[in-house]
Write a protein that holds these residues in place. Sequence first.
Motif, PDB file in Angstrom:
ATOM      1  N   UNK A 102       4.942  -2.397  -0.385  1.00  0.00           N
ATOM      2  CA  UNK A 102       5.224  -1.244   0.478  1.00  0.00           C
ATOM      3  C   UNK A 102       4.579  -1.424   1.853  1.00  0.00           C
ATOM      4  N   UNK A 103       5.146  -0.718   2.811  1.00  0.00           N
ATOM      5  CA  UNK A 103       4.457  -0.542   4.084  1.00  0.00           C
ATOM      6  C   UNK A 103       4.536   0.945   4.388  1.00  0.00           C
ATOM      7  N   UNK A 104       3.390   1.581   4.453  1.00  0.00           N
ATOM      8  CA  UNK A 104       3.389   3.036   4.522  1.00  0.00           C
ATOM      9  C   UNK A 104       2.467   3.561   5.617  1.00  0.00           C
ATOM     10  N   UNK A 167       2.204   9.953   2.165  1.00  0.00           N
ATOM     11  CA  UNK A 167       2.650   8.724   2.810  1.00  0.00           C
ATOM     12  C   UNK A 167       4.105   8.804   3.232  1.00  0.00           C
ATOM     13  N   UNK A 169       7.438   6.366   4.855  1.00  0.00           N
ATOM     14  CA  UNK A 169       7.900   4.989   5.050  1.00  0.00           C
ATOM     15  C   UNK A 169       8.160   4.669   6.519  1.00  0.00           C
ATOM     16  N   UNK A 262       0.388  -3.724  -0.462  1.00  0.00           N
ATOM     17  CA  UNK A 262       1.021  -2.975   0.615  1.00  0.00           C
ATOM     18  C   UNK A 262       0.217  -2.975   1.889  1.00  0.00           C
ATOM     19  N   UNK A 263       0.959  -2.749   2.972  1.00  0.00           N
ATOM     20  CA  UNK A 263       0.300  -2.494   4.250  1.00  0.00           C
ATOM     21  C   UNK A 263       0.191  -0.987   4.383  1.00  0.00           C
ATOM     22  N   UNK A 264      -1.035  -0.504   4.534  1.00  0.00           N
ATOM     23  CA  UNK A 264      -1.240   0.929   4.633  1.00  0.00           C
ATOM     24  C   UNK A 264      -1.827   1.251   6.001  1.00  0.00           C
TER      25      UNK A 264
END
Lengths: 282, 573
Positions: A102-104, A167, A169, A262-264
């Motif tokens: 994910x990237x959130x 979060x 997207x 993921x990138x958070x």
Amino acid sequence: MEPNQVKSFTERFLKAYDCRIIEQTPDYLQTQLSVKTDKDLVHRPFYWMYVEKMGIKPQPVTLTFAFEPDKAPPKIRSELLSFGSPRFSQILKSAQKNGRFVRLYENDSGRLRRRDESKPYTPWLGVNYKLSYICDQKKDEIIQLGIHLRTGDLLQGFFDRIRNREWSSKLPTHRHIIPALISVPEAVGEMEYFLQGIIEQQDLSWARSAEERMKQELARLDAYYPEEWRMSDELHSEKRQRIRETIRQYHPKVEVEVINAGLFYLDEDVSFHLTPKKHPIS
Amino acid sequence: MKSVPIRMDRRWLNTFQNHMETDSGWSTWERFQLALEAAESQIIPDFDTLQCLRSLQGFEPLPHQIKTARRVLGDMRGRAILADEVGLGKTIEAGLILKEYMIRGLVKNALILVPSSLVLQWTRELNQKFQIPAVAHKKEWMWDHCDLLVASIDTAKRNPHRSKVLSKHYDLLIVDEAHKLKNRRTKNWQFINELQKKYALLLTATPVQNDLHELYNLVTLLKPGQLGQQTAFSTNYVAGKRKPKNEAQLRKEVQQVMIRNKRSDGHISFTERKVQTIPITLSPPERELYEGITRFIRDQYRQGMGLKNLLSLITLQKEVCSSRDAAFLTLFKLFQKGEQGKEELSPEVHHLVDLLRRVKQQSKVEKAIQLIQSIDEKVILFTEYRATQDLLLRSLTAKKIPAVPYRGGFQRNKKDWMMELFRNRAQVMVATEAGGEGVNLQFCHHIINYDLPWNPMRVEQRIGRVHRLGQTKDVTIYNFATADTIEDHILWLLHEKIDMFRTVIGDLETILEQLELKEGVEQNLKRIMLESGDDEEIRHRLTGLGDHIRRAREEVETENHRRDVLLDGTQSS
């Protein structure tokens, strides 16, 4: 998982993967799967090949799930979903396959914001690792790591700390990202180094005793087979095979797998108040 | 040891960076959480717990089976001989172990080698009890494409299969009926020895039969060197062919690789079997028919009819004890046969048909209905004949007693369905077949033997479906015996003479093998019935056969006892 956990997991899963809920009662649930879920949960590759080749409108299956043996719906053909039932195992597998990366962006809480001002996000890389300790037996452990992509600060239990935040997207308006200073591969390298430290500082008696057992077994094989020069070729290869089998059976090792990552992008002002753990090895 | 080798999985990183570069393919927050939760639910927190127990559906293994699985996984490190006595669930134990290894990811492929007659049964049991997707081996390509295969050892050891099997690494090998591996000069032994395996389970109720070296060969297959080199074994442990020395030491070594549960172990309890004989007196027309058929057979015998045909005539006599309907069918065939050859039906057969027509009511059926009504609980009724089955179902329905049929010819689905109906709706199941080992009728504790098979194995199978491990109540067995007929004789032999119903005869198969009869028991009985001039002679010859069986049983028991002394250190009493 207990029946009620299986039930709530299934409900969330179906919703997250766009399956249509036809009927829902406290005891059972009827759903028409989405195409994606149908492909994962119902094994019918030829049907999908056919549908796709011929350009026909697909008909995903309708399934009815019950969660406790004595609460199956009357008159409808239902299947019991429980931890260990084949269908639920497929659900767990599908969930893991489709929820990997994910990237959130942290949802904008709206506080401390003026219209014309853009607020920054700090980049974090979060990775959930599964560590498996393997010899002739096996156990697992999950370690959640997070790394600040500017400072290199490393946090254990990262995911648990961000679990209750909201979060999105898409990058919200009036927000911008502070660029990372550390590349993802570098960050991963740091994490792996950290994991290695964790593993090595652990109680390794399980590995030592597996090694010990392996040595005993190998010694027994040595005593059993005659001296090298007296052995026929067949016997030679038999002994070699036995040695290979023994090593395969006992040899201790640790396998590290990534469950998901993921990138958070976190709100800077609500970043972690807790001091990040220092590297155990420096 | 300073450290362990670590394998870091980095295959994911490429995909991840790809998503970053193309800015696509990302999953969602909810899906991300579900993935982690799914992984968390499948984590194995300890080395030595039994994870498989929480994922079993609809059946609960017994304490001794769980204990066995734990010992094999823990102390024995996945290489063991499972040597429980017959009927204690070796298959369950093996299933538990396989399932546990699969859940832990330590076994990804397994080979299960069994006698060909058991391939389907094993496959079904693994599928249904354990949700293990094992497949029965049918085609050669399957060796490469199926991870969990159940195959016949006789097939596997022959080319082209052999070379395929030997080229693979198996995480787990299970061999059922492993006493077939007792001789190291056989193809079987050498084949299993050559197989590449990490864990191995050998299942047998008789790990040693005639010779201590059998035990040595079995253990060596599993763990070469456990009992030393062959010559050392002979000097250290063998006094005579069946006579060990240094028993305590030998036992200690063997027990490290072998688990043997026994019926006599305190914690494994079987309920009692109660036996009732239900005498039936024939009505005059029925008696006339029976006598008529008996006379007919004797006449044919004296006239020198071929033996094969005569033996099938005995069937007619058996059938008439079961029901008029059952006999009618055979008689009808005789009638057809007669017509082909001759212009007219022989007067003898004609006479029999006449007698048959005169039978209006059937005493046995009436008795059965009476009995079932008085039991007022679930009953399974066994008969040998389709015609009798139909008759009984009709009669029960007429009396509004809910009943379902069960027979060998049914499709798998239908069998399962009938079992469900019997469990949930019907009072009676009328069965012509006992069903496989997997068939489980513990919710029922009344068995009616409406007629008796002449093959003791089939009798034991019938009872075994109901009176088995896990049955919590005493089981009552009702044997129907029509007075002054051959049925009476057979029941006398099985019940009075060899006490087949009351006691669990441990390993009936071994006992029957021990008899070394040229033909099966059934054929022997037919011959006795045919050749004997009168009841007295029948009784006399049955006594002979009965004594023969009793002696065989004693021999097998002595043998078992000797084995127990050797393997478990049980003292002679």
